[in-house]
Design a protein around this motif. Structure first.
Motif, PDB file in Angstrom:
ATOM      1  N   TYR A  75     -30.651  62.005   6.998  1.00 21.24           N
ATOM      2  CA  TYR A  75     -29.298  61.678   7.442  1.00 21.24           C
ATOM      3  C   TYR A  75     -28.663  62.889   8.105  1.00 21.24           C
ATOM      4  O   TYR A  75     -29.085  64.037   7.899  1.00 21.24           O
ATOM      5  N   ARG A  90     -27.273  52.545   9.178  1.00 20.85           N
ATOM      6  CA  ARG A  90     -26.125  52.415   8.275  1.00 20.85           C
ATOM      7  C   ARG A  90     -25.342  53.719   8.207  1.00 20.85           C
ATOM      8  O   ARG A  90     -25.804  54.775   8.648  1.00 20.85           O
ATOM      9  N   ASP A  99     -23.139  55.820   5.226  1.00 17.72           N
ATOM     10  CA  ASP A  99     -22.742  55.962   3.828  1.00 17.72           C
ATOM     11  C   ASP A  99     -21.577  56.941   3.735  1.00 17.72           C
ATOM     12  O   ASP A  99     -21.599  58.007   4.358  1.00 17.72           O
ATOM     13  N   ARG A 155     -21.627  57.873  -3.712  1.00 17.28           N
ATOM     14  CA  ARG A 155     -21.443  56.975  -2.580  1.00 17.28           C
ATOM     15  C   ARG A 155     -20.354  55.969  -2.913  1.00 17.28           C
ATOM     16  O   ARG A 155     -20.486  55.188  -3.858  1.00 17.28           O
ATOM     17  N   SER A 176     -20.484  51.828   2.052  1.00 15.84           N
ATOM     18  CA  SER A 176     -21.633  51.765   2.953  1.00 15.84           C
ATOM     19  C   SER A 176     -21.396  50.657   3.970  1.00 15.84           C
ATOM     20  O   SER A 176     -20.946  49.565   3.608  1.00 15.84           O
ATOM     21  N   HIS A 177     -21.666  50.949   5.235  1.00 19.74           N
ATOM     22  CA  HIS A 177     -21.463  49.984   6.315  1.00 19.74           C
ATOM     23  C   HIS A 177     -22.689  49.964   7.218  1.00 19.74           C
ATOM     24  O   HIS A 177     -23.389  50.974   7.360  1.00 19.74           O
TER      25      HIS A 177
END
Length: 510
Positions: A316, A355, A357, A364, A367-368
């Motif tokens: 990420y 996604r 986060d 977390r 989340s999308h």
């Protein structure tokens, strides 16, 4: 046709050796009149013949093909059609000849236009199985989601077996690069010892003299995870990774031209199709060094020499963002919701290819699904439930609650017709964090089936569901005590008890 050597031989036999024409005819197999014609010439003359006219099936299409080639000269290299594409287009126009004629004509036409033939020379490379892979990006176009989009395609190719893997992404950013490696290593079944790259910005922060490079920290972390050693080409020396450079060109003509003719509902559908095409190509293509073997056959041998493939690198990209007063964070001209408890806080956004986060204090919180469009807002209505408990009136026009599940939408439309319905609906939504979304949806559907739903009805059904009474059957109570004589249901005992007390006896006066 007679050549210069045969003519010289005829002159020697007749003028030097004195052989008659009949003997010369017997020895050479030439016609007597042909021999006489050439002997009548007083001196040695080199034979000249008119140019041979070859009739080809391409003759009626040369003007069209030349027009296409001329038009391609004004396009970028990526957009120029390959000879195979031109051949297929000619076939659609009625050409019935072979591919070789088209390729030869195009080659001669381009040489005539350039005035010279490319004479660049290169040293052929050879790699041991399991030794190295090469990586590169290419820019392609395809119809995805109803729009023609520019895509960045990651090409990963094993130098030994020549197996390759293609994945399409919206950009060339770090998270896309890491995901491309994870997918390729999973498809290959292992990790080679070395990786060969050009000096792309996601891998090299600074190019030094010679082979000196300042490698990007996140990229180096990825190489340490998979345990392969990165190597970088000299500046503007793409031929040092010629295997993958050729793969970009070949796959554009063998795979990507098919993708251009289709419409893809999503990027995932396109990448699934690319994966199938790559595996199919392994089974069809011959290995360049062992023509009797397919790429898939050599890959099986190379897999025995690859390093084990660990779990995918958590690739990420992390950025910081402040939550707005409307519980939204901004990223690349889009907005994403977070729980309202974190309003005005600075949170961490971890970006993945598919996604986003949101992390606060290493936890977390949201989340999308990631979007690469612009000026869009993505809500999760559950992020606003705690705020609605204090401000239930916002339910009537609250933008996040447009995405409520259908049973809750129907319940809301009924409750808001009555005074105080917004507060009742807020109580129903407040049960979601406590009991979970699925039980609340079931309770709402059961309440709607009754015909007169209310908040108390939903909460009552939810409580019975939570207690396990949804079947309506009495549950057996387990106890260590056992009865020797089971009690019987006898309603006559009530009348006997009333008859003992005179005040409650039948017929007594109050």
């Amino acid at each position: 046709m007679i050549n210069v050597g045969t003519l010289a031989k005829i002159r020697r036999m007749h003028l030097r050796d004195g052989l008659p024409i009949k003997e010369i005819e017997r020895r050479t197999g030439l016609a007597r009149n042909t021999i006489k014609v050439w002997l009548r010439k007083g001196e040695m003359v080199q034979p000249k013949y008119p140019q041979r006219v070859v009739v080809s099936k391409l003759d009626g299409f040369t003007e069209m093909l030349a027009t296409w080639l001329k038009a391609d000269q004004h396009r970028g290299k990526r957009d120029r059609r390959t000879i195979k594409a031109l051949y297929e287009a000619l076939t659609e126009q009625g050409y019935t000849g072979g591919y070789g004629r088209v390729a030869a004509f195009a080659r001669r036409w381009r040489e005539d236009q350039s005035g010279k033939v490319d004479k660049a020379a290169f040293v052929p490379l050879k790699f041991a199985l399991g030794d190295a892979f090469q990586f590169d990006w290419s820019t392609e176009y395809a119809w995805v989601g109803g729009l023609r989009r520019r895509l960045e395609v990651a090409h990963t190719k094993l130098c030994g077996s020549r197996a390759f893997w293609l994945v399409a992404y919206p950009t060339q950013s770090h998270e896309m690069l890491f995901d491309a490696h994870a997918r390729a290593f999973a498809a290959f079944g292992g990790v080679p010892q070395r990786g060969i790259y050009d000096n792309m910005k996601t891998a090299v922060d600074k190019v030094g003299a010679g082979k000196k490079r300042v490698i990007n920290a996140r990229f180096e972390a990825m190489t340490g995870h998979y345990l392969f050693e990165p190597e970088f080409c000299n500046v503007a020396s793409g031929w040092e990774k010629g295997i993958v450079e050729k793969n970009v060109r070949d796959r554009r003509s063998s795979i990507w031209h098919k993708a251009l003719k289709q419409r893809w509902p999503s990027m995932e559908a396109l990448n699934d199709w690319l994966a199938q095409e790559c595996r199919a190509a392994w089974a069809e293509l011959n290995h360049p060094e062992w023509p009797t073997l397919k790429v898939a056959d050599v890959l099986q041998d190379e897999q025995l020499r690859l390093m084990p493939n660990p779990k995918p690198f958590d690739g990420y990209v992390e950025v910081l963002a402040r939550v707005s007063s409307t519980a939204l964070v901004h990223l690349q001209r889009n907005r994403y919701s977070v729980p309202t408890e974190h309003v005005h806080e600075v949170v961490s956004l971890r970006l993945y290819p598919d996604r986003l986060d949101v992390v606060a204090e290493n936890i977390r919180i949201a989340s999308h699904a990631r979007s690469f469009e612009r000026s869009l807002t993505f809500y999760d209505w559950r992020h606003y439930v705690s705020l609605i408990e204090r401000k239930p009136g916002a339910l009537r026009n609250g933008a996040p609650f447009e995405t409520l599940p259908e049973p809750l939408k129907k319940l809301q439309s009924i409750l808001l017709r009555h005074e105080g319905g917004d507060r009742v609906m807020a109580q129903v939504l407040a049960a979601v964090p406590v009991h979970g979304l699925e039980p609340v949806l079931v309770a709402a559907e059961l309440a709607l089936e009754s015909g007169k739903p209310s908040g108390e009805h939903v909460l009552n059904v939810l409580a019975r569901l939570k207690a396990g009474g949804q079947t309506g059957d009495a549950q057996e109570v387990k106890t260590p005590l056992t009865l020797t004589v089971q009690p019987l249901a006898n309603v006559q005992r009530y009348d006997r008890l009333r008859s003992v007390d005179g005040d409650d006896a039948p017929g007594a006066q109050p």
